[in-house]
Scaffold this active site. Structure first.
Site, PDB file in Angstrom:
ATOM      1  N   ASN A 125       0.843  -1.203   0.000  1.00 49.54           N
ATOM      2  CA  ASN A 125       0.000   0.000   0.000  1.00 49.54           C
ATOM      3  C   ASN A 125       0.874   1.247   0.000  1.00 49.54           C
ATOM      4  O   ASN A 125       2.104   1.153   0.028  1.00 49.54           O
ATOM      5  CB  ASN A 125      -0.957  -0.028   1.203  1.00 49.54           C
ATOM      6  CG  ASN A 125      -0.194  -0.063   2.509  1.00 49.54           C
ATOM      7  OD1 ASN A 125       0.499   0.880   2.853  1.00 49.54           O
ATOM      8  ND2 ASN A 125      -0.291  -1.178   3.228  1.00 49.54           N
ATOM      9  N   LYS A 181       8.656 -17.558  -9.942  1.00 52.85           N
ATOM     10  CA  LYS A 181       7.861 -16.515 -10.594  1.00 52.85           C
ATOM     11  C   LYS A 181       6.693 -17.151 -11.365  1.00 52.85           C
ATOM     12  O   LYS A 181       6.903 -18.105 -12.137  1.00 52.85           O
ATOM     13  CB  LYS A 181       8.750 -15.727 -11.552  1.00 52.85           C
ATOM     14  CG  LYS A 181       8.027 -14.563 -12.169  1.00 52.85           C
ATOM     15  CD  LYS A 181       8.912 -13.769 -13.107  1.00 52.85           C
ATOM     16  CE  LYS A 181       8.058 -12.744 -13.839  1.00 52.85           C
ATOM     17  NZ  LYS A 181       8.727 -12.154 -14.980  1.00 52.85           N
ATOM     18  N   PRO A 206      -1.922 -11.664  10.494  1.00 51.54           N
ATOM     19  CA  PRO A 206      -2.150 -11.503  11.935  1.00 51.54           C
ATOM     20  C   PRO A 206      -2.399 -10.037  12.233  1.00 51.54           C
ATOM     21  O   PRO A 206      -1.851  -9.159  11.553  1.00 51.54           O
ATOM     22  CB  PRO A 206      -0.821 -11.953  12.554  1.00 51.54           C
ATOM     23  CG  PRO A 206       0.192 -11.805  11.467  1.00 51.54           C
ATOM     24  CD  PRO A 206      -0.553 -12.050  10.175  1.00 51.54           C
ATOM     25  N   LYS A 220     -13.378   0.583  16.670  1.00 52.58           N
ATOM     26  CA  LYS A 220     -12.084  -0.108  16.468  1.00 52.58           C
ATOM     27  C   LYS A 220     -11.340  -0.247  17.780  1.00 52.58           C
ATOM     28  O   LYS A 220     -10.712  -1.260  18.052  1.00 52.58           O
ATOM     29  CB  LYS A 220     -11.248   0.683  15.457  1.00 52.58           C
ATOM     30  CG  LYS A 220     -10.001  -0.039  15.013  1.00 52.58           C
ATOM     31  CD  LYS A 220      -9.407   0.555  13.751  1.00 52.58           C
ATOM     32  CE  LYS A 220     -10.308   0.336  12.556  1.00 52.58           C
ATOM     33  NZ  LYS A 220      -9.790   0.886  11.326  1.00 52.58           N
ATOM     34  N   LYS A 245     -10.218  -3.931  18.891  1.00 54.06           N
ATOM     35  CA  LYS A 245      -8.797  -4.310  18.920  1.00 54.06           C
ATOM     36  C   LYS A 245      -8.290  -4.506  20.352  1.00 54.06           C
ATOM     37  O   LYS A 245      -7.247  -5.091  20.560  1.00 54.06           O
ATOM     38  CB  LYS A 245      -7.953  -3.215  18.256  1.00 54.06           C
ATOM     39  CG  LYS A 245      -8.350  -2.923  16.814  1.00 54.06           C
ATOM     40  CD  LYS A 245      -7.451  -3.641  15.854  1.00 54.06           C
ATOM     41  CE  LYS A 245      -7.753  -3.205  14.422  1.00 54.06           C
ATOM     42  NZ  LYS A 245      -6.841  -3.796  13.474  1.00 54.06           N
TER      43      LYS A 245
HETATM   44  O1  C5P Z   1      -8.080  -2.833  11.080  1.00 48.68           O
HETATM   45  P1  C5P Z   1      -7.339  -1.628  10.641  1.00 48.68           P
HETATM   46  O2  C5P Z   1      -6.253  -1.941   9.627  1.00 48.68           O
HETATM   47  O3  C5P Z   1      -8.193  -0.485  10.212  1.00 48.68           O
HETATM   48  O4  C5P Z   1      -6.609  -1.118  11.966  1.00 48.68           O
HETATM   49  C1  C5P Z   1      -5.638  -0.125  11.977  1.00 48.68           C
HETATM   50  C2  C5P Z   1      -4.773  -0.269  13.184  1.00 48.68           C
HETATM   51  O5  C5P Z   1      -4.436  -1.623  13.418  1.00 48.68           O
HETATM   52  C3  C5P Z   1      -3.437   0.419  13.012  1.00 48.68           C
HETATM   53  O6  C5P Z   1      -2.964   0.813  14.278  1.00 48.68           O
HETATM   54  C4  C5P Z   1      -2.575  -0.680  12.421  1.00 48.68           C
HETATM   55  O7  C5P Z   1      -1.189  -0.440  12.652  1.00 48.68           O
HETATM   56  C5  C5P Z   1      -3.063  -1.877  13.181  1.00 48.68           C
HETATM   57  N1  C5P Z   1      -3.008  -3.138  12.438  1.00 48.68           N
HETATM   58  C6  C5P Z   1      -2.103  -4.106  12.849  1.00 48.68           C
HETATM   59  N2  C5P Z   1      -2.085  -5.317  12.198  1.00 48.68           N
HETATM   60  C7  C5P Z   1      -2.923  -5.567  11.182  1.00 48.68           C
HETATM   61  C8  C5P Z   1      -3.839  -4.580  10.767  1.00 48.68           C
HETATM   62  C9  C5P Z   1      -3.848  -3.376  11.413  1.00 48.68           C
HETATM   63  O8  C5P Z   1      -1.320  -3.861  13.766  1.00 48.68           O
HETATM   64  N3  C5P Z   1      -2.868  -6.730  10.567  1.00 48.68           N
END
Ligand code: C5P
Length: 408
Positions: A209, A287, A305, A339, A343
């Site tokens: 990204n 490849k 993860p 969120k 989380k």
């Molecule tokens: O779920 P989302 O990607 O929107 O969440 C964003 C937050 O979660 C950010 O702090 C990002 O660094 C963290 N994140 C993570 N591992 C992932 C996805 C997101 O630590 N696989």
């Protein structure tokens, strides 16, 4: 904070020099002593007289002035300051600094000084993005020169982009943070994730990204500036390593998680990385070949993860404070609140990343800080300023007695 601090302000020749007069005024208002060195080109934009009135001091510009040398040798001038500020720092003066030239009073002072130096670049966008300037800035950063800005904006030449000198208030804030000797995070450890991750499709292709890592790197630098021992786990970015930070470079989310777990128990974790949500279920070991007439390969993906959620639910190894980011394009605050609980982290820094905000890859950020106490809306700030403000809030939070300690 700046009372009695001695600031040597080098003013080079750019249209932004007019803002340096306001910078002097703001510094004087905070009881700092300001002494100016004006380059020949700088004197085309501001007059020595105006600066003399504002600083209530002599303005220096001539390397070979016998009077100046007998009153105040140039070496003395460079040493007799707590901080040297170059504002505006033009492409030319940055190049001369990087090359170690000493062909006028300003560059001689900059070469002779043993004090911290802060540069506020100001130039046309093409000059700022030119490979020569990029290399010079990188060299200067590696040597420990501090930078504030530049900002994105419309320039005197009517072009738009990065190159506009930071506003005087932002430069004052950067000066304050550099001259703050307090280290409220001394003895604390911090873990920061930054940048994108790369998920291999095959040995030559990957999913990733646009994250630049600017905000995460700025947070690592700000935490280190306040005295924390910082481990920065970074995906592939084109940024220099922040000073005084241990950097662990990784590619994939799995590697990022492993590096975060290997960092052990920390006091604070800030997950600013834009981790790819999915990776290949089975990345190809060779490849993937194009075959004439064959359908494109179907990429079978599997979730990565969640590093933030894993750190937030780490039992005894959980950091005292876990901070996540929420990049949203709509319903910013509501989504960020949701969120935070999903989380399991303590704080969420929510930022609007709609294309119109220019947050991705840009220099500025407009954030809301979501904590158990509520929602704080911060004004639009440079990413460096957001980082410092966040590091300050983290320091305050960690200084509070924990419930167990409070009961003792
Ligand atoms: O779920 P989302 O990607 O929107 O969440 C964003 C937050 O979660 C950010 O702090 C990002 O660094 C963290 N994140 C993570 N591992 C992932 C996805 C997101 O630590 N696989």
């Amino acid at each position: 904070m700046l009372k009695g601090k001695r600031i040597l302000l080098v003013i080079a020749g750019g249209i932004a020099a007019f803002k340096s007069q306001e910078l002097v005024r703001l510094l004087r208002k905070r009881d700092a002593q300001v002494r100016c060195v004006l380059t020949g080109a700088g004197a085309k934009f501001v007059t020595p007289m105006a600066l003399q009135v504002l600083t209530e001091d002599k303005v220096y510009s001539d390397l070979f002035s016998l009077t100046d040398e007998s009153e105040m040798g140039h070496i003395q001038l460079s040493r007799d300051a707590d901080l040297v500020v170059v504002a505006p720092a033009t492409a030319n003066i940055l190049a001369r600094m990087a090359a170690g030239l000493a062909d006028d009073l300003a560059t001689t002072v900059l070469l002779a000084t043993d004090k911290p130096v802060l540069a506020a670049p100001a130039m046309n966008v093409r000059m700022w993005t030119h490979a020569a300037t990029v290399a010079n800035v990188e060299t200067l950063r590696r040597r420990g020169i501090h930078f504030v800005g530049p900002n994105d904006g419309v320039m005197a030449c009517n072009e738009y982009g990065p190159g506009r000198m930071s506003e005087p208030e932002e430069i004052v804030a950067a000066i304050e943070s550099l001259l703050t000797t307090e280290k409220p995070l001394a003895g604390k450890s911090a873990l920061v994730t930054s940048g994108p991750t790369r998920e291999a499709i095959d040995p030559v292709r990957y999913i990733s990204n646009h994250s630049s890592g600017k905000q995460g790197h700025a947070i690592a630098a700000a935490l280190a500036q306040l005295g924390a021992e910082v481990t920065l786990v970074s995906g592939p970015v084109s940024l220099p390593d922040p000073a005084g930070v241990t950097v662990v470079r990784i590619d994939s989310a799995d590697q990022m998680l492993a590096a975060c777990l290997a960092a052990g128990k920390v006091d604070v974790a800030v997950c600013a990385a834009a981790v790819a949500d999915w990776k290949m279920a089975r990345p190809a070991t060779a490849k993937i070949k194009k075959k004439a007439g064959a359908a494109p390969p179907a990429l079978e993906l599997t979730p990565n993860p969640d590093i933030l959620a894993t750190l937030s639910r780490r039992g005894p190894q959980r950091p005292t404070l876990v901070v996540g980011f929420a990049a949203e394009t709509e319903n910013l605050v509501a989504n960020a609140i949701e969120k935070r609980s999903r989380k399991g982290c303590d704080w969420i820094v929510a930022n609007d990343v709609s294309p119109s905000t220019g947050t991705f890859g840009g220099e500025r950020n407009t954030v809301h800080l979501i904590t158990a106490e509520g929602v704080q809306a911060w004004p639009t700030l440079s990413k460096d300023r957001v980082a410092l403000q966040l590091a300050g809030a983290i320091a305050l939070h960690l200084a509070r007695p924990r419930p167990a300690e409070a009961a003792e």
